[in-house]
Design an enzyme around this catalytic site. Structure first.
Site, short mmCIF file in Angstrom:
data_model
loop_
_atom_site.label_atom_id
_atom_site.label_comp_id
_atom_site.label_asym_id
_atom_site.label_seq_id
_atom_site.Cartn_x
_atom_site.Cartn_y
_atom_site.Cartn_z
CB ILE A 69 -0.99 0.02 1.16
CG1 ILE A 69 -2.12 0.90 0.99
CG2 ILE A 69 -0.42 0.36 2.57
CD1 ILE A 69 -3.33 0.28 0.77
CG HIS A 112 4.32 0.66 -4.24
ND1 HIS A 112 5.43 0.91 -4.81
CD2 HIS A 112 4.66 -0.27 -3.39
CE1 HIS A 112 6.49 0.14 -4.30
NE2 HIS A 112 6.04 -0.53 -3.43
N GLY A 171 -13.22 -5.17 6.95
CA GLY A 171 -13.35 -5.79 7.80
C GLY A 171 -14.64 -5.35 8.92
NE ARG A 230 7.45 -2.72 -2.07
CZ ARG A 230 7.71 -2.39 -0.96
NH1 ARG A 230 8.51 -3.10 -0.17
NH2 ARG A 230 7.26 -1.34 -0.40
C1 LIG Z 1 13.08 -2.93 0.24
C2 LIG Z 1 12.10 -1.89 0.83
C3 LIG Z 1 12.34 -1.74 2.24
C4 LIG Z 1 11.66 -0.59 2.70
N1 LIG Z 1 11.86 -0.20 3.95
C5 LIG Z 1 10.67 0.75 4.61
C6 LIG Z 1 10.71 1.04 5.90
O1 LIG Z 1 11.71 0.65 6.60
N2 LIG Z 1 9.90 1.92 6.54
C7 LIG Z 1 9.10 2.82 5.63
O2 LIG Z 1 8.21 3.38 5.91
N3 LIG Z 1 9.10 2.45 4.26
C8 LIG Z 1 9.81 1.40 3.68
N4 LIG Z 1 9.75 1.18 2.42
C9 LIG Z 1 8.81 1.88 1.64
C10 LIG Z 1 9.48 2.97 0.68
O3 LIG Z 1 10.28 3.93 1.34
C11 LIG Z 1 8.38 3.55 -0.27
O4 LIG Z 1 7.47 4.20 0.40
C12 LIG Z 1 7.75 2.56 -1.18
O5 LIG Z 1 8.75 1.83 -1.87
C13 LIG Z 1 7.20 3.26 -2.45
O6 LIG Z 1 7.77 3.91 -3.24
P1 LIG Z 1 7.41 5.38 -3.84
O7 LIG Z 1 6.88 6.38 -3.01
O8 LIG Z 1 8.42 5.59 -5.10
O9 LIG Z 1 6.16 4.78 -4.72
P2 LIG Z 1 4.59 5.23 -5.36
O10 LIG Z 1 3.99 5.83 -3.96
O11 LIG Z 1 4.12 4.52 -6.23
O12 LIG Z 1 5.40 6.62 -5.84
C14 LIG Z 1 5.76 6.80 -7.13
C15 LIG Z 1 6.68 8.08 -7.19
O13 LIG Z 1 5.85 9.01 -7.33
C16 LIG Z 1 6.18 10.18 -6.77
N5 LIG Z 1 5.01 10.56 -5.49
C17 LIG Z 1 3.98 9.65 -5.31
N6 LIG Z 1 3.22 10.27 -4.37
C18 LIG Z 1 3.87 11.41 -3.75
C19 LIG Z 1 3.53 12.56 -2.99
N7 LIG Z 1 2.62 12.28 -2.15
N8 LIG Z 1 4.67 13.18 -2.93
C20 LIG Z 1 5.79 13.45 -3.66
N9 LIG Z 1 5.92 12.69 -4.42
C21 LIG Z 1 5.29 11.38 -4.64
C22 LIG Z 1 7.42 9.83 -5.82
O14 LIG Z 1 8.63 10.46 -6.93
C23 LIG Z 1 7.39 8.26 -6.13
O15 LIG Z 1 8.91 7.72 -6.29
C24 LIG Z 1 10.66 0.30 1.69
C25 LIG Z 1 10.58 -0.17 0.47
C26 LIG Z 1 11.52 -1.29 -0.01
C27 LIG Z 1 11.39 -1.48 -1.48
#
Ligand SMILES: Cc1cc2nc3c(=O)[nH]c(=O)nc-3n(C[C@H](O)[C@H](O)[C@H](O)COP(=O)(O)OP(=O)(O)OC[C@H]3O[C@@H](n4cnc5c(N)ncnc54)[C@H](O)[C@@H]3O)c2cc1C
Length: 292
Positions: free
Chosen positions: A91, A93, A103, A200
């Site tokens: 979630i 993402h 639920g 992922r």
């Molecule tokens: C191996 C791994 C370990 C992780 N460990 C942790 C952890 O310990 N704790 C934790 O909290 N999370 C953790 N995460 C989650 C990680 O920090 C990201 O939240 C998650 O991978 C979603 O990535 P994203 O924000 O790029 O993706 P998406 O939410 O799909 O966003 C895609 C892109 O859109 C942009 N974007 C989307 N929404 C916004 C917004 N509101 N503001 C600005 N830009 C935006 C950004 O450029 C982003 O890269 C982990 C993830 C991975 C893969």
């Protein structure tokens, strides 16, 4: 311009792909495919469809140059059944739309994830976020599985007892564990799906979500095979280098210009660009082809 029908995708609509012990992914619907990426990219130039080879070349060019908007024109909707701890990672993402089983409205099913014996492992020594690569010895792994299943039975029994007493479903559920399965419809465009998959499918992601990502990629290959091929080539199979790593690489290739790459960095001038852990990471990257 035409509505895109992809026979390989039509053939798997609604087919359940099993994941973990009780989960699944189904492709519910799709909009567009390779052809839509090409059509929408060519709008920029006012050109129509070209040969198959040229189309594949265009897709590869777009992906290589991160010209991402044509990939956003392809949309996939999945029905996913997954444990809540996987859902919590998923979630994060935010660039998708979803609707999850409630639920508060429904009684949750007695479906819990128990890891397979080969997936039961100790905490990793060198990765704070992961498990050891070695599985536990069979009897110890079985004892863990039995303990987990026992806790799940106890917790589901408590849940149904509260429901039977007429306690509100939204309250009765709050002690259910993260191993409980949930279900949702998840819709995402191809560009953002590739972003999800890059994160992922990576070896740093938890095995359970990685298994879902593998199935998502298999299904997506039916919808947009050329796009997936380019994604595998440039994103999954590609390796990026920092400025210092690139300089080191050039140095090893005997390029006399190598030092000019780091010349702008005063702290690196005249020094070995890579030392200690940074050098180890670089060597590992060269060996395994994976980012560390
Ligand atoms: C191996 C791994 C370990 C992780 N460990 C942790 C952890 O310990 N704790 C934790 O909290 N999370 C953790 N995460 C989650 C990680 O920090 C990201 O939240 C998650 O991978 C979603 O990535 P994203 O924000 O790029 O993706 P998406 O939410 O799909 O966003 C895609 C892109 O859109 C942009 N974007 C989307 N929404 C916004 C917004 N509101 N503001 C600005 N830009 C935006 C950004 O450029 C982003 O890269 C982990 C993830 C991975 C893969």
């Amino acid at each position: 311009m035409a509505h895109c029908v992809v026979p390989e995708a039509e053939a798997i609509l609604d087919k359940e792909y099993p994941v973990l012990d009780k989960g699944f992914i189904r492709l519910v619907d799709y909009l567009g495919g390779d052809e839509r990426v090409v059509q929408s990219a060519r709008v920029s130039y006012g050109e129509g469809t070209k040969s198959y080879r040229e189309d594949a070349g265009l897709i590869d060019y777009l992906l290589r140059h991160q010209h991402t908007s044509p990939f956003e024109q392809v949309v996939l909707t999945f029905h996913v059944k997954l444990p809540i701890f996987v859902a919590r990672q998923w979630i994060r993402h935010r660039t998708a739309r979803l609707n999850e089983i409630s639920g508060r409205y429904s009684v949750m099913k007695d479906d819990f994830y128990v890891p397979a014996p080969e997936d039961v492992a100790l905490q990793s020594d060198d990765n704070k976020q992961g498990r050891s690569a070695e599985a536990l010895e069979a009897a110890a792994a079985e004892a863990v599985r039995v303990a987990m299943a026992g806790g799940q039975r106890q917790s589901y029994g408590d849940y149904t007892a509260l429901i039977d007493q007429g306690i509100a479903r939204e309250l009765a559920r709050i002690n259910l564990p993260l191993s409980l399965y949930t279900e949702w419809y998840w819709q995402i465009d191809l560009h953002n799906l590739f972003h999800f998959l890059a994160l992922r499918l990576d070896s740093h992601a938890q095995k359970e979500i990685r298994l879902y990502a593998e199935v998502l990629l298999d299904i997506t290959k039916k919808v947009a095979p050329r796009c997936c091929e380019s994604f595998e080539r440039h994103t999954l199979g590609g390796v990026s280098f920092s400025r210092e790593e690139f300089a080191e690489l050039k140095r090893r290739l005997g390029d006399s210009e190598a030092d000019s790459i780091t010349a702008g960095s005063t702290e690196l001038k005249g020094k070995a660009a890579l030392t200690g852990k940074a050098l180890e990471r670089f060597e590992e990257k060269l060996k395994s082809g994976k980012q560390k």
